[in-house]
Scaffold this active site. Structure first.
Site, PDB file in Angstrom:
ATOM      1  N   GLU A 188      -8.785  -1.074  10.952  1.00 36.38           N
ATOM      2  CA  GLU A 188      -8.605   0.117   9.877  1.00 36.38           C
ATOM      3  C   GLU A 188      -8.651  -0.774   8.525  1.00 36.38           C
ATOM      4  O   GLU A 188      -7.436  -0.614   7.783  1.00 36.38           O
ATOM      5  CB  GLU A 188      -7.264   1.052  10.292  1.00 36.38           C
ATOM      6  N   HIS A 190      -2.657   3.930   7.998  1.00 36.56           N
ATOM      7  CA  HIS A 190      -3.518   3.656   8.958  1.00 36.56           C
ATOM      8  C   HIS A 190      -4.862   4.348   8.551  1.00 36.56           C
ATOM      9  O   HIS A 190      -4.845   5.106   7.502  1.00 36.56           O
ATOM     10  CB  HIS A 190      -3.075   4.458  10.275  1.00 36.56           C
ATOM     11  N   GLU A 216      -2.581   8.746   7.727  1.00 38.74           N
ATOM     12  CA  GLU A 216      -4.077   8.346   8.169  1.00 38.74           C
ATOM     13  C   GLU A 216      -5.089   8.552   6.941  1.00 38.74           C
ATOM     14  O   GLU A 216      -5.188   9.720   6.598  1.00 38.74           O
ATOM     15  CB  GLU A 216      -4.250   9.446   9.380  1.00 38.74           C
ATOM     16  N   HIS A 248      -3.068  -1.948  12.867  1.00 45.31           N
ATOM     17  CA  HIS A 248      -4.240  -1.757  13.614  1.00 45.31           C
ATOM     18  C   HIS A 248      -5.463  -2.415  12.755  1.00 45.31           C
ATOM     19  O   HIS A 248      -5.892  -1.869  11.762  1.00 45.31           O
ATOM     20  CB  HIS A 248      -4.677  -0.147  13.889  1.00 45.31           C
TER      21      HIS A 248
HETATM   22 ZN   LIG Z   1      -3.995   2.923  13.328  1.00 44.49          ZN
END
Ligand SMILES: [Zn+2]
Ligand SMILES: *[C@@H]1O[C@H](CO)[C@@H](O)[C@H](O)[C@H]1NC(C)=O
Ligand SMILES: *[C@@H]1O[C@H](CO)[C@@H](O)[C@H](O)[C@H]1NC(C)=O
Ligand SMILES: *[C@@H]1O[C@H](CO)[C@@H](O)[C@H](O)[C@H]1NC(C)=O
Length: 439
Positions: free
Chosen positions: A179, A300, A375, A176
């Site tokens: 990020e 992420h 995350e 992504h």
């Molecule tokens: Zn992500």
């Protein structure tokens, strides 16, 4: 020749024709849904209205949801929340100011010492750094190609190896694109594995083959630097829209839950499983080494979570219990340095149900013993625009957790301990013992 010309055109297009999108007076809201109705309201909005950028997922499991609105749509958004009695606060009234403060560096060839941990690097910077590492550590670092993007770029990575026959730890960053802390973290781990004097880190570097891809969505990453800081997907056009969410496009429970069939949205899963060149080529590469991978880590941001498969159900599948224990201990180690707290859980129980992500495919298809998705920082104060003074602390605490993951994985019998020679001696001994006992 024509093809080359076309490629050059495509690659230079953004800088010629598109200006950087500004986010003046774009407001970041922190919304506190208190019941299922309010969650459903937000879910409905996220699933139907691309004007509102959901930075985190509405779900009954979370206390708050972060949503970015343009100045034009703020009053509509606030009225809607008020009509449903949903509480909210403004966390940042003008996200452009945070973007303006964000330092970005490039990196010039043959200047190894200049990668620092107080800026984010652009794609050229990261790729040049990888080239320099291969030159500086010729017997240890090999450049690897994980695949090719829609715009024809290479998914570039590196392999750190101190000899033949080791099991693999795989690091996947930047799928992504907005990020930015993800590639920064992966680069830091790489740097530690190559330069640290810490014994445990040296052992980790020597005991495994590390396959490392800091930016698995290069087209998107460039787009976040040149045009739209908030871009998440790849850059393939679909009708009037652009981009597929590469972490909804893997061939496991594709489009089953938490993904969209609407190309206007940020969670658009694509035309089919592995419809995208990035996921198709990267998965082929991963599969080619799949039976040697002991641990797969995907990075992420943000929310401070360590998640494990699967995203389609809260059922404890595969080696859930062990993976949870190992993960929790690693997050304990992560918190020691600065007190940063991470939650551990499977994807569906930590955030919400979402399928078609890389970790689920790796777990189900390749049966990799330990698969986790980080995350990273923070817990929403700054979100994707993580200030530069948090890059190093984030990286250091994550490195602590990775060493603990390895340590705990060994305790639980998932990875051989010590160097390869010792463990194969033990294995031979145990086989002999078993044979003796049988006889
Ligand atoms: Zn992500
Ligand atoms: C942002 O909002 C402020 C205060 O309302 C206003 O003065 C300013 O012109 C706005 N900026 C832009 C670029 O619209
Ligand atoms: C969730 O996905 C896993 C892996 O593909 C599968 O084994 C399981 O049956 C699925 N569970 C549900 C409830 O769909
Ligand atoms: C966010 O993280 C910081 C630092 O770890 C902590 O002090 C703060 O209480 C956290 N906030 C929430 C809402 O979890």
């Amino acid at each position: 020749m024509l093809k080359l010309l076309f490629l050059c055109l495509v690659l230079t297009l953004p800088s010629i024709f598109s200006d950087k999108i500004r986010f003046d007076n774009y407001t970041l809201y922190r919304v506190f849904p208190k019941n299922e109705n309010q969650v459903q309201l937000l879910r409905g909005l996220q699933d139907s209205d691309p004007r509102f950028d959901f930075w985190t997922e509405p779900s009954a499991l979370v206390n708050n949801v972060d949503v970015l609105s343009s100045p034009e749509h703020k009053s509509e958004f606030e009225s809607l929340l008020k009509a449903y009695n949903v509480e909210f606060v403004i966390s940042n009234p003008n996200i452009q100011e945070a973007i303006d403060r964000e330092p970005v560096k490039t990196y010039t060839r043959r200047n190894l010492r200049s990668m620092t941990w107080n800026s984010y690097y652009d794609l050229d910077g990261i790729n040049h750094w990888i080239d320099d590492l291969a030159i500086s550590y010729p017997s240890i670092v090999t450049i690897i190609k994980g695949g090719t993007t829609y715009e024809g770029r290479e998914i570039k990575g590196l392999k750190i190896s101190h000899g033949e026959g080791r099991r693999i730890i795989f690091l996947e960053g930047g799928i992504h694109s907005r990020e930015w802390i993800s590639p920064a973290t992966v680069n830091f781990i790489t740097n530690e594995l190559l330069t640290s004097n810490d014994e445990e880190t040296i052992a980790a570097a020597r005991d495994f083959d590390w396959y490392i891809f800091p930016v698995t969505n290069p087209d998107g990453y460039i787009w976040t630097h040149t045009v739209n800081r908030m871009w998440r997907k790849n850059r393939r056009p679909v009708g009037n829209h652009v981009g597929i969410d590469l972490n909804r496009n893997w061939n496991n429970n594709w489009l089953v839950v938490g993904a969209s069939s609407n190309p206007a949205l940020d969670t658009y899963a694509g035309l089919g499983p592995f419809s995208e060149p990035e996921t198709r080529s990267l998965s082929t590469f991963i599969e080619s080494i799949g039976d040697k991978i002991d641990m797969y880590l995907s990075f992420h941001s943000y929310s401070q979570l360590l998640m494990l498969p699967f995203g389609n159900t809260t059922e404890p599948l595969a080696n859930y219990e062990d993976a949870m224990k190992i993960g929790r201990r690693a997050m304990g180690a992560l918190s020691v340095r600065y007190g940063t707290r991470y939650e551990t859980g499977n994807i569906a129980e930590a955030i919400y149900q979402a399928s078609g992500g890389s970790v689920d495919w790796v777990k189900e298809r390749l049966k990799v013993p330990l698969v986790y998705c980080y995350e990273l920082r923070d817990n929403g104060t700054h979100g994707f625009i993580l200030p530069e003074d948090q890059i190093l602390p984030n990286n250091l605490e994550v490195m602590d957790s990775i060493l603990e993951l390895i340590l705990q994985a060994r305790r639980f019998g998932y990875m051989s301990s010590g160097n390869i020679v010792n463990s194969s001696v033990v294995l031979i001994f145990m086989a002999l013992l078993a044979k003796l006992l049988q006889d």
